[in-house]
Write a protein that holds these residues in place. Structure first.
Motif, PDB file in Angstrom:
ATOM      1  N   GLY A 119      -5.678   3.924   3.256  1.00  0.00           N
ATOM      2  CA  GLY A 119      -6.562   4.820   3.989  1.00  0.00           C
ATOM      3  C   GLY A 119      -5.838   5.950   4.690  1.00  0.00           C
ATOM      4  N   ASN A 120      -6.601   6.775   5.383  1.00  0.00           N
ATOM      5  CA  ASN A 120      -6.053   7.880   6.156  1.00  0.00           C
ATOM      6  C   ASN A 120      -5.315   7.360   7.385  1.00  0.00           C
ATOM      7  OD1 ASN A 120      -7.393   9.632   4.364  1.00  0.00           O
ATOM      8  ND2 ASN A 120      -9.228   9.662   5.641  1.00  0.00           N
ATOM      9  N   VAL A 142      -3.414   7.203  -2.156  1.00  0.00           N
ATOM     10  CA  VAL A 142      -2.826   7.234  -0.820  1.00  0.00           C
ATOM     11  C   VAL A 142      -3.553   8.305  -0.014  1.00  0.00           C
ATOM     12  CG1 VAL A 142      -0.733   7.668   0.516  1.00  0.00           C
ATOM     13  CG2 VAL A 142      -0.591   6.422  -1.624  1.00  0.00           C
ATOM     14  N   GLY A 143      -4.112   7.911   1.135  1.00  0.00           N
ATOM     15  CA  GLY A 143      -4.966   8.781   1.924  1.00  0.00           C
ATOM     16  C   GLY A 143      -4.220   9.839   2.722  1.00  0.00           C
ATOM     17  N   GLU A 144      -4.973  10.683   3.386  1.00  0.00           N
ATOM     18  CA  GLU A 144      -4.400  11.748   4.199  1.00  0.00           C
ATOM     19  C   GLU A 144      -3.575  11.165   5.353  1.00  0.00           C
ATOM     20  OE1 GLU A 144      -7.392  14.452   5.477  1.00  0.00           O
ATOM     21  OE2 GLU A 144      -7.938  15.074   3.450  1.00  0.00           O
ATOM     22  N   TYR A 145      -2.380  11.713   5.522  1.00  0.00           N
ATOM     23  CA  TYR A 145      -1.462  11.310   6.595  1.00  0.00           C
ATOM     24  C   TYR A 145      -1.121   9.815   6.539  1.00  0.00           C
ATOM     25  CZ  TYR A 145      -2.615  15.832   8.739  1.00  0.00           C
ATOM     26  OH  TYR A 145      -2.790  17.174   8.983  1.00  0.00           O
ATOM     27  N   ALA A 146      -1.223   9.200   5.368  1.00  0.00           N
ATOM     28  CA  ALA A 146      -1.030   7.747   5.264  1.00  0.00           C
ATOM     29  C   ALA A 146       0.340   7.306   5.762  1.00  0.00           C
ATOM     30  CB  ALA A 146      -1.235   7.292   3.821  1.00  0.00           C
ATOM     31  N   PHE A 147       1.389   8.032   5.371  1.00  0.00           N
ATOM     32  CA  PHE A 147       2.750   7.715   5.795  1.00  0.00           C
ATOM     33  C   PHE A 147       3.350   8.878   6.595  1.00  0.00           C
ATOM     34  CE2 PHE A 147       2.041   4.969   2.147  1.00  0.00           C
ATOM     35  CZ  PHE A 147       2.616   3.771   2.533  1.00  0.00           C
ATOM     36  N   ALA A 158       6.703   1.101  -6.891  1.00  0.00           N
ATOM     37  CA  ALA A 158       6.179   1.893  -8.010  1.00  0.00           C
ATOM     38  C   ALA A 158       4.656   1.904  -7.966  1.00  0.00           C
ATOM     39  CB  ALA A 158       6.675   1.328  -9.335  1.00  0.00           C
ATOM     40  N   PHE A 159       4.106   2.622  -6.984  1.00  0.00           N
ATOM     41  CA  PHE A 159       2.654   2.743  -6.870  1.00  0.00           C
ATOM     42  C   PHE A 159       2.072   3.309  -8.174  1.00  0.00           C
ATOM     43  CE2 PHE A 159       3.182   3.527  -2.081  1.00  0.00           C
ATOM     44  CZ  PHE A 159       2.855   2.223  -1.774  1.00  0.00           C
ATOM     45  N   ASN A 160       0.939   2.763  -8.590  1.00  0.00           N
ATOM     46  CA  ASN A 160       0.248   3.283  -9.772  1.00  0.00           C
ATOM     47  C   ASN A 160      -0.804   4.291  -9.322  1.00  0.00           C
ATOM     48  OD1 ASN A 160      -0.556   3.551 -12.455  1.00  0.00           O
ATOM     49  ND2 ASN A 160      -2.005   1.856 -12.304  1.00  0.00           N
ATOM     50  N   LEU A 161      -0.344   5.400  -8.782  1.00  0.00           N
ATOM     51  CA  LEU A 161      -1.232   6.330  -8.101  1.00  0.00           C
ATOM     52  C   LEU A 161      -1.900   7.308  -9.052  1.00  0.00           C
ATOM     53  CD1 LEU A 161       0.910   7.313  -4.972  1.00  0.00           C
ATOM     54  CD2 LEU A 161      -0.896   5.591  -5.134  1.00  0.00           C
ATOM     55  N   THR A 162      -3.175   7.588  -8.758  1.00  0.00           N
ATOM     56  CA  THR A 162      -3.873   8.677  -9.425  1.00  0.00           C
ATOM     57  C   THR A 162      -4.085   9.851  -8.486  1.00  0.00           C
ATOM     58  OG1 THR A 162      -6.027   7.713  -8.853  1.00  0.00           O
ATOM     59  CG2 THR A 162      -5.082   7.095 -10.976  1.00  0.00           C
ATOM     60  N   GLU A 163      -4.016   9.603  -7.172  1.00  0.00           N
ATOM     61  CA  GLU A 163      -4.278  10.661  -6.200  1.00  0.00           C
ATOM     62  C   GLU A 163      -3.373  10.513  -4.984  1.00  0.00           C
ATOM     63  OE1 GLU A 163      -8.185  12.704  -4.090  1.00  0.00           O
ATOM     64  OE2 GLU A 163      -8.238  10.573  -4.595  1.00  0.00           O
ATOM     65  N   ILE A 164      -2.735  11.599  -4.607  1.00  0.00           N
ATOM     66  CA  ILE A 164      -1.905  11.653  -3.406  1.00  0.00           C
ATOM     67  C   ILE A 164      -2.515  12.722  -2.510  1.00  0.00           C
ATOM     68  CG2 ILE A 164       0.420  12.023  -2.495  1.00  0.00           C
ATOM     69  CD1 ILE A 164       1.445  11.400  -5.369  1.00  0.00           C
ATOM     70  N   LYS A 165      -3.092  12.315  -1.403  1.00  0.00           N
ATOM     71  CA  LYS A 165      -3.893  13.239  -0.595  1.00  0.00           C
ATOM     72  C   LYS A 165      -3.033  14.033   0.389  1.00  0.00           C
ATOM     73  CE  LYS A 165      -8.225  10.709  -1.106  1.00  0.00           C
ATOM     74  NZ  LYS A 165      -9.402  10.106  -0.423  1.00  0.00           N
ATOM     75  N   ASN A 166      -3.693  14.933   1.117  1.00  0.00           N
ATOM     76  CA  ASN A 166      -3.008  15.863   2.011  1.00  0.00           C
ATOM     77  C   ASN A 166      -2.125  15.144   3.031  1.00  0.00           C
ATOM     78  OD1 ASN A 166      -4.570  17.781   0.703  1.00  0.00           O
ATOM     79  ND2 ASN A 166      -6.009  18.049   2.393  1.00  0.00           N
ATOM     80  N   HIS A 167      -0.903  15.614   3.165  1.00  0.00           N
ATOM     81  CA  HIS A 167       0.045  15.132   4.177  1.00  0.00           C
ATOM     82  C   HIS A 167       0.399  13.644   4.012  1.00  0.00           C
ATOM     83  CE1 HIS A 167      -0.299  18.841   6.627  1.00  0.00           C
ATOM     84  NE2 HIS A 167      -1.571  18.817   6.272  1.00  0.00           N
TER      85      HIS A 167
END
Length: 265
Positions: A119-120, A142-147, A158-167
Motif C-alpha cells: 500500500g501507500n 508497490v504503492g505511492e511512497y511505499a519505501f 525479486a518482486f514480480n511487479l507490474t506497477e511501481i507507483k509515484n515515489h
C-alpha cells in the motif's frame, strides 16, 4: 476476534508478539509500555485499507526506551527502541501506513503466499530498515511512497511487479546494484529519485511509461532500462544521472517531457 485497548500494557517481559492471525480489530495502545518487544508477526486475512502498527504503542515517553512516532491520524505513539523485526503475511494488500515512521525496525519478513500489493506509505520513513525479504515473491504492485526514505535499505527481493507507483523508492539512498523489474509496465513519478547507489534497472518490452523525475539524482546509474516500447517519458526523468553511459532502445515516437536527460554528463 478482537484485541481490546491496552490489553497487554506494561508486560515488560514480553519480547515477541504473534503470529496475530486474522484479528478483525485491535484497540489503541495494545502493547503500551512493553519496553522489550523485539518482534511482531501478523497475518492480514482481509483487505484493510490502512493499519498502523505504531498505534499499538501509547503512554510512556522515556527517551531511553522509546521513541516518538505518529500514526498519521494525529495521535502520538511511543514505540520501544527494542522493536527490530516485523513478520507479516498479506492475502490481498499490505495496508497503507503499516510501518510508517518506525525508525527502529531493521528487518521485515514478507511471508505472503498469494498475489498482493504494498500500500501507500507502508514502510515510509523506516530509516533503519536494511533487510526486506520475501519468501514467495508474490507482490505485484508497490504503492505511492511505499519505501520512501528507507535510506538504509540495500537490496530488494525479486518482486514480480507490474506497477511501481509515484515515489515508491524515493530516497532509498543505499539501494545498490541493478534491480530486475521485468514485468513492470509503468514506473511512476520520482519512483527512484535520489537512489544514489543504484546502477541499473532491468525491464522488459512491457514497460511503456516512465514518469517525471523517475530516476532523477541517480548519480550511479550506468544505463537506462529498455525503452523500446516506452511511449511516454516524463520531464527530468533521468535528470542528474551523471554516470549514465548507455540509453537502451530509445525511439523518437511517443511523448517526451522536457529535459529528460538533463545534466547527464
Amino acid at each position: 476476534a478482537s484485541v481490546g485497548d491496552y490489553a497487554f500494557e506494561g508486560c515488560n517481559a514480553l519480547s515477541e508478539v504473534g503470529p496475530l492471525n486474522g484479528c478483525a480489530a485491535f484497540g489503541e495502545g495494545v502493547f503500551s509500555s512493553c519496553e522489550n518487544i523485539s518482534k511482531i508477526a501478523i497475518t492480514f486475512k482481509q483487505n484493510l485499507e490502512a493499519f498502523y502498527v505504531s498505534s499499538f504503542f501509547k503512554g510512556t515517553s522515556d527517551p531511553e526506551k522509546y521513541y516518538e512516532a505518529s500514526d498519521k491520524r494525529g495521535s502520538t505513539c511511543y514505540v520501544p527502541l527494542s522493536l527490530k523485526e516485523i513478520e507479516f503475511t498479506a492475502t490481498a494488500k499490505v495496508p497503507d501506513y503499516f510501518l510508517y515512521g518506525l525508525t527502529s525496525v531493521t528487518k521485515v519478513v514478507d511471508k505472503s503466499t498469494s498475489s498482493a500489493s504494498i500500500g501507500n506509505h507502508s514502510f515510509d520513513g523506516c530509516t533503519a530498515l536494511t533487510d526486506y525479504s520475501a519468501e514467495n515473491n508474490v507482490i505485484s504492485s508497490v504503492g505511492e511512497y511505499a519505501f520512501h526514505n528507507c535510506s538504509s535499505l540495500k537490496t530488494l527481493p525479486a518482486f514480480n511487479l507490474t506497477e511501481i507507483k509515484n515515489h515508491a523508492f524515493d530516497g532509498c539512498r543505499s539501494l545498490e546494484g541493478s534491480l530486475d523489474f521485468s514485468g513492470a509496465t509503468s514506473i511512476g513519478d520520482s519512483a527512484f529519485k535520489d537512489c544514489v547507489s543504484l546502477t541499473g534497472i532491468t525491464a522488459s518490452e512491457s514497460l511503456t511509461e516512465i514518469g517525471n523525475h523517475s530516476f532523477s539524482g541517480c548519480v550511479s546509474l550506468l544505463q537506462t532500462p529498455d525503452l523500446t516500447n516506452v511511449i511516454s517519458i516524463g520531464e527530468y526523468a533521468f535528470d542528474g544521472c551523471t554516470m549514465l553511459s548507455e540509453i537502451k532502445g530509445l525511439t523518437v515516437s511517443g511523448s517526451f517531457g522536457e529535459f529528460v536527460f538533463n545534466a547527464c554528463e
